[in-house]
Structure formats: structure tokens, C-alpha cells
Design a protein around this motif. Sequence first.
Motif, PDB file in Angstrom:
ATOM      1  N   ASP A  57       3.315  -6.273  -0.324  1.00  0.00           N
ATOM      2  CA  ASP A  57       4.583  -6.148   0.393  1.00  0.00           C
ATOM      3  C   ASP A  57       5.001  -4.683   0.380  1.00  0.00           C
ATOM      4  N   GLY A  58       6.124  -4.382   0.990  1.00  0.00           N
ATOM      5  CA  GLY A  58       6.580  -2.995   1.083  1.00  0.00           C
ATOM      6  C   GLY A  58       6.772  -2.332  -0.273  1.00  0.00           C
ATOM      7  N   ALA A  59       7.417  -3.036  -1.187  1.00  0.00           N
ATOM      8  CA  ALA A  59       7.652  -2.465  -2.524  1.00  0.00           C
ATOM      9  C   ALA A  59       6.327  -2.220  -3.244  1.00  0.00           C
ATOM     10  N   GLY A  60       5.410  -3.175  -3.138  1.00  0.00           N
ATOM     11  CA  GLY A  60       4.106  -3.017  -3.784  1.00  0.00           C
ATOM     12  C   GLY A  60       3.343  -1.825  -3.232  1.00  0.00           C
ATOM     13  N   GLU A  61       3.426  -1.618  -1.932  1.00  0.00           N
ATOM     14  CA  GLU A  61       2.741  -0.469  -1.320  1.00  0.00           C
ATOM     15  C   GLU A  61       3.370   0.847  -1.754  1.00  0.00           C
ATOM     16  N   ARG A  62       4.709   0.883  -1.906  1.00  0.00           N
ATOM     17  CA  ARG A  62       5.365   2.114  -2.384  1.00  0.00           C
ATOM     18  C   ARG A  62       4.929   2.433  -3.815  1.00  0.00           C
ATOM     19  N   ILE A  63       4.852   1.406  -4.653  1.00  0.00           N
ATOM     20  CA  ILE A  63       4.391   1.608  -6.036  1.00  0.00           C
ATOM     21  C   ILE A  63       2.950   2.102  -6.028  1.00  0.00           C
ATOM     22  N   ARG A  64       2.117   1.493  -5.205  1.00  0.00           N
ATOM     23  CA  ARG A  64       0.701   1.897  -5.103  1.00  0.00           C
ATOM     24  C   ARG A  64       0.591   3.370  -4.700  1.00  0.00           C
ATOM     25  N   ARG A  65       1.336   3.784  -3.679  1.00  0.00           N
ATOM     26  CA  ARG A  65       1.283   5.184  -3.222  1.00  0.00           C
ATOM     27  C   ARG A  65       1.742   6.144  -4.320  1.00  0.00           C
ATOM     28  N   HIS A  66       2.791   5.750  -5.041  1.00  0.00           N
ATOM     29  CA  HIS A  66       3.306   6.585  -6.129  1.00  0.00           C
ATOM     30  C   HIS A  66       2.235   6.749  -7.223  1.00  0.00           C
ATOM     31  N   LEU A  67       1.611   5.646  -7.608  1.00  0.00           N
ATOM     32  CA  LEU A  67       0.571   5.699  -8.637  1.00  0.00           C
ATOM     33  C   LEU A  67      -0.652   6.470  -8.142  1.00  0.00           C
ATOM     34  N   GLU A  68      -0.979   6.292  -6.874  1.00  0.00           N
ATOM     35  CA  GLU A  68      -2.150   6.977  -6.308  1.00  0.00           C
ATOM     36  C   GLU A  68      -1.973   8.500  -6.348  1.00  0.00           C
ATOM     37  N   LYS A  69      -0.759   8.967  -6.131  1.00  0.00           N
ATOM     38  CA  LYS A  69      -0.507  10.411  -6.208  1.00  0.00           C
ATOM     39  C   LYS A  69      -0.714  10.932  -7.626  1.00  0.00           C
ATOM     40  N   ARG A  70      -0.284  10.166  -8.607  1.00  0.00           N
ATOM     41  CA  ARG A  70      -0.415  10.572 -10.013  1.00  0.00           C
ATOM     42  C   ARG A  70      -1.834  10.386 -10.534  1.00  0.00           C
ATOM     43  N   PHE A  71      -2.519   9.365 -10.021  1.00  0.00           N
ATOM     44  CA  PHE A  71      -3.843   9.014 -10.512  1.00  0.00           C
ATOM     45  C   PHE A  71      -4.810   8.887  -9.329  1.00  0.00           C
ATOM     46  N   PRO A  72      -5.236  10.010  -8.769  1.00  0.00           N
ATOM     47  CA  PRO A  72      -5.984  10.006  -7.509  1.00  0.00           C
ATOM     48  C   PRO A  72      -7.346   9.306  -7.544  1.00  0.00           C
ATOM     49  N   LEU A  73      -7.936   9.153  -8.708  1.00  0.00           N
ATOM     50  CA  LEU A  73      -9.239   8.486  -8.776  1.00  0.00           C
ATOM     51  C   LEU A  73      -9.133   7.049  -9.277  1.00  0.00           C
ATOM     52  N   ALA A  74      -7.912   6.526  -9.276  1.00  0.00           N
ATOM     53  CA  ALA A  74      -7.723   5.124  -9.660  1.00  0.00           C
ATOM     54  C   ALA A  74      -8.398   4.231  -8.629  1.00  0.00           C
ATOM     55  N   LYS A  75      -8.915   3.113  -9.097  1.00  0.00           N
ATOM     56  CA  LYS A  75      -9.514   2.133  -8.190  1.00  0.00           C
ATOM     57  C   LYS A  75      -8.398   1.255  -7.623  1.00  0.00           C
ATOM     58  N   HIS A  76      -8.710   0.613  -6.494  1.00  0.00           N
ATOM     59  CA  HIS A  76      -7.704  -0.216  -5.821  1.00  0.00           C
ATOM     60  C   HIS A  76      -8.281  -1.576  -5.468  1.00  0.00           C
ATOM     61  N   ALA A  77      -7.460  -2.598  -5.660  1.00  0.00           N
ATOM     62  CA  ALA A  77      -7.801  -3.955  -5.238  1.00  0.00           C
ATOM     63  C   ALA A  77      -6.623  -4.476  -4.419  1.00  0.00           C
ATOM     64  N   TYR A  78      -6.928  -5.247  -3.403  1.00  0.00           N
ATOM     65  CA  TYR A  78      -5.912  -5.774  -2.496  1.00  0.00           C
ATOM     66  C   TYR A  78      -6.089  -7.275  -2.332  1.00  0.00           C
ATOM     67  N   ILE A  79      -4.974  -7.995  -2.371  1.00  0.00           N
ATOM     68  CA  ILE A  79      -4.988  -9.420  -2.064  1.00  0.00           C
ATOM     69  C   ILE A  79      -4.285  -9.573  -0.721  1.00  0.00           C
ATOM     70  N   PRO A  80      -4.917 -10.265   0.236  1.00  0.00           N
ATOM     71  CA  PRO A  80      -4.255 -10.469   1.534  1.00  0.00           C
ATOM     72  C   PRO A  80      -2.923 -11.185   1.363  1.00  0.00           C
ATOM     73  N   ARG A  81      -1.972 -10.813   2.174  1.00  0.00           N
ATOM     74  CA  ARG A  81      -0.613 -11.374   2.100  1.00  0.00           C
ATOM     75  C   ARG A  81      -0.629 -12.903   2.151  1.00  0.00           C
ATOM     76  N   GLU A  82      -1.472 -13.466   3.021  1.00  0.00           N
ATOM     77  CA  GLU A  82      -1.520 -14.930   3.161  1.00  0.00           C
ATOM     78  C   GLU A  82      -1.954 -15.595   1.869  1.00  0.00           C
ATOM     79  N   GLU A  83      -2.809 -14.923   1.103  1.00  0.00           N
ATOM     80  CA  GLU A  83      -3.323 -15.492  -0.140  1.00  0.00           C
ATOM     81  C   GLU A  83      -2.399 -15.226  -1.330  1.00  0.00           C
TER      82      GLU A  83
END
Length: 178
Positions: A57-83
Motif C-alpha cells: 500500500d502507499g504507506a508500505g511503499e513510503r517505508i520501503r523507499r525510506h529504507l532503500e535510501k538508507r540501505f541501498p543493497l537491501a534485498k526486496h520482496a513483494y506480495i501482490p495486493r490481491e494476495e
Amino acid sequence: MIKEVIVVEGKSDVAAISRALEADCLITGGFGLSKRAMRDIKAAYEKRGIIILTDPDGAGERIRRHLEKRFPLAKHAYIPREEATNPKDGDVGIEDASPEAIRKSLAKVHTPLEIEEEIFTAADLLMNDLSGAAEASLRRAKLGEILGLGYGNAKVFLKRLNHYGITREEFQQAVSEM
């Protein structure tokens, strides 16, 4: 057991992950990341690596972007919204995802490239009806699910394609699957 530490938003997310598999988790506590939470995430990032798994959701994406800036080599996993949507109340979150959906998303973890290559352009999205078409949003959501990239508008989706080093072959195969 997953080697990296999974970074999630809340305690309910940790419980959902525990139902799916064995893994260590850290909680952001939402967007208001405390100094302690950031210190713990930094330590995990440096020692074991982290996988960011926030709500689709929007809040989750904002948190992800914030963490990505601080930790640029962090891995990412995504769950589709429907699931990750609760059929009873419509809430969206990792805590609403099935154990299978969580395992599936963690099987498609993406690591960002240190030097991003521009393999895909806006023209690729247009030619595959992922932008500028009536069903473009739905097609991006489906392709994001197949590739494990999550949902994003055309600009975000294009960035993820290039940022995670998706190959032309992977892209074409996923488009064919749709």
C-alpha cells in the motif's frame, strides 16, 4: 531458515511470517522509525543482510523507499495486493497474506544492481500495453506478480525492471505468461 533478516512493519506481520517459515524479523513500527529500530536494522544489514517486505500500500511503499535510501543493497520482496487483502474487511497488509503467498514472495527476492543498467525504456512498456493502454494498470500488476516486482505505476515499474536487473528474456517470458 532464511539467512537475511526480514524487515516488516508490525508485530502482526512477524506472526504471519512465522506461520509461513522460519526467519528472523525486525519491525519498523510504521513510518515513524525509532532510532533503536534504525540501529537494529543497520546492524542486521551489515551483518546478515536484510529483505524489505512491507505492505503493498502507499504507506508500505513510503517505508520501503525510506529504507532503500538508507540501505541501498537491501534485498526486496513483494506480495501482490490481491494476495495481501483481507476478504472480510478489505485491509491490506503482510498480516493478511497466506503462508503460501509469503513463501512465494520470498522465493522471488530481488537484489538491486550496484550500477543500474537501462535495459528497458518507456517504449518497452508502451509496446507491451503496460503503459498508455486501457488495461495497462492490470497488466503491470499481473507482470509484477509473475516477476516478483510488486505493483507500481509505469514510472515505478520501469525503475524496478532496470533496478533489479530483470533480463529481456525474463521479461518476454513473463509477458508471454500473461
